[in-house]
Design an enzyme around this catalytic site. Structure first.
Site, PDB file in Angstrom:
ATOM      1  CB  SER A 169     -25.061   5.496 -15.570  1.00  0.00           C
ATOM      2  OG  SER A 169     -25.081   5.017 -14.239  1.00  0.00           O
TER       3      SER A 169
ATOM      4  CB  ALA B  71     -16.403   1.373  -0.862  1.00  0.00           C
ATOM      5  N   GLY B  72     -13.412   2.710  -1.976  1.00  0.00           N
ATOM      6  CA  GLY B  72     -12.011   2.351  -2.138  1.00  0.00           C
ATOM      7  C   GLY B  72     -11.837   1.038  -2.871  1.00  0.00           C
TER       8      GLY B  72
ATOM      9  CB  SER C 219     -10.469   0.446  -8.003  1.00  0.00           C
ATOM     10  OG  SER C 219      -9.356   0.821  -7.276  1.00  0.00           O
TER      11      SER C 219
ATOM     12  CD  GLU D 188      -3.090  -0.256  -0.001  1.00  0.00           C
ATOM     13  OE1 GLU D 188      -3.094   0.119  -1.195  1.00  0.00           O
ATOM     14  OE2 GLU D 188      -3.719  -1.237   0.411  1.00  0.00           O
TER      15      GLU D 188
ATOM     16  CG  ASP E 148       0.415   2.727  -6.720  1.00  0.00           C
ATOM     17  OD1 ASP E 148       0.629   3.605  -5.850  1.00  0.00           O
ATOM     18  OD2 ASP E 148      -0.685   2.622  -7.323  1.00  0.00           O
TER      19      ASP E 148
ATOM     20  CG  ASP F 131      -6.391   1.650  -7.982  1.00  0.00           C
ATOM     21  OD1 ASP F 131      -5.712   0.932  -7.228  1.00  0.00           O
ATOM     22  OD2 ASP F 131      -6.771   2.794  -7.667  1.00  0.00           O
TER      23      ASP F 131
END
Ligand code: GLA
Length: 381
Positions: A69, A123-124, A126, A34, A37, A172
């Protein structure tokens, strides 16, 4: 309903004719590695069984891209002849991909597309990288160019950085483009070489959403990037990836205390990530769990990207005997943690963690039991 079928059906309902392709690009969680990158280091994420799906119509004769969408109940369109930034939220990710593809010399055709997604936004997990990669696959399908996963990951990252304006790393997009079912993807973020590493048997990756979203994540993220850059300058190297533990131990005392802690995290985390890939190959869930726990401590104390709720969630998970290890995942500050759980005890684990987290924080967590899936796919209908 199965999401691919839902996309195809809704396409017909919306556009009045059949779709020709359906593309899918997954969200991700990171097992370990974490904030490494953007330091040219190592990461080990999995692509998860939550994805963005786009059913697309035959290429339109015009240069229009016409979108709807389902989740947002919104339609939008833009012309490939003159793509303009208009701050339109989700559409900008697709425009950004079109723009980056054109910059790279691809000749694009227009299309009609119906988008569905089961990745929670913010929410993380990606959802934006998944949308970028789904868009790249959609353009490839209608415009007839071959799918080159690494190149498309770079296109997605360029769209996010230069069009949308979020200064992300490459993790990601890489895993959404080329994840491998049942495997983690070890990525060398400098060379972009990858290696698929099998998940240990009989363990399940559980995503634990704290139900908290933090503002100012972008500025805190950019500040961390800046501090890492300062550290690399101090050591006289292009990126923290180039500093070994021995060099760090020999010189780091002269660093500013905050930058000292930031670099200690990155250097340790790169080592942990390579070790994690190694112990995964040996099917050693116990050691993998210990590395994951150590990653959380380092993110909390040295990189300072945790939050009281993330710490609480990790604590609730680690208290369970079925849990091999747990840590925050993604950028941090809010969003999700992950836990590696004995597959035979997942239900009991999720029930207990839900109750204990809710009692401790008053917040209702969301828990997703995940499987590792393949990266972006395209199906002709
Ligand atoms: C976000 C970024 C990634 C990575 C992580 C932290 O998810 O998009 O590129 O930097 O934070 O590891």
């Amino acid at each position: 309903m199965f999401t691919q079928e839902r996309a195809i059906l809704e396409f017909e309902r919306k556009f009045g004719h059949s779709a020709s392709f359906v593309v899918r690009a997954p969200g991700r969680v990171n097992l370990i590695g974490e904030h490494t990158d953007y330091n040219d280091g190592f990461v080990l994420p999995i692509a998860i069984d939550r994805a963005v799906w786009i059913a697309l119509g035959p290429p339109t004769t015009t240069q229009q891209v016409i979108l709807h969408s389902m989740e947002l109940k919104r339609s939008a369109e833009f012309s490939l002849e003159n793509i303009k930034y208009e701050n339109q939220g989700w559409v900008e990710y697709i425009k950004g991909v079109a723009w980056a593809l054109q910059q790279a010399g691809y000749l694009l055709k227009g299309w009609e597309g119906l988008i569905v997604s089961d990745i929670p936004v913010g929410a993380g997990l990606s959802s934006s990288a998944a949308l970028e990669l789904a868009a790249a696959r959609a353009f490839a399908a209608v415009s007839g160019y071959p799918w080159e996963a690494i190149k498309m990951a770079q296109i997605g990252q360029q769209a996010e950085r230069e069009w949308v304006g979020v200064n992300c790393g490459i993790m990601d997009q890489m895993v959404s483009a080329m994840g491998h079912a049942g495997h983690g993807l070890l990525i060398d973020c400098r060379s972009l070489k990858t290696e698929s590493v099998p998940l240990p048997p009989d363990i399940t990756v559980v995503v634990l959403d704290t139900a908290t979203r933090r503002g100012l994540v972008d500025s805190a993220y950019n500040e961390r990037r800046q501090q890492c850059k300062m550290a690399a300058r101090f050591f006289g190297v292009p990126a923290l990836r180039d500093v070994s533990q021995t060099e760090f131990d020999a010189k780091a005392e002269a660093l500013d205390p905050v930058v000292f802690r930031r670099s200690r995290h990155v250097i340790g985390e790169n080592i942990r990530t390579l070790q994690a890939a190694n112990v995964m190959s040996q099917k050693d869930a116990m050691k993998l769990g210990q590395l994951i726990n150590a990653s959380h401590v380092s993110l909390r104390d040295d990189f300072e990207v945790s939050s009281p709720e993330l710490d609480q969630m990790v604590d609730c998970a680690q208290q369970e005997s079925a849990c091999y290890g747990a840590r925050l995942t993604g950028a941090g500050f809010g969003g999700c943690a992950i836990a590696l759980v004995d597959s035979s005890a997942v239900q009991n684990f999720t029930e207990t963690v839900t109750i204990n987290y809710r009692t401790a924080t008053g917040l209702p967590p969301e828990i997703y039991v995940c499987t590792a899936t393949d990266g972006a796919t395209m199906t002709s209908i």
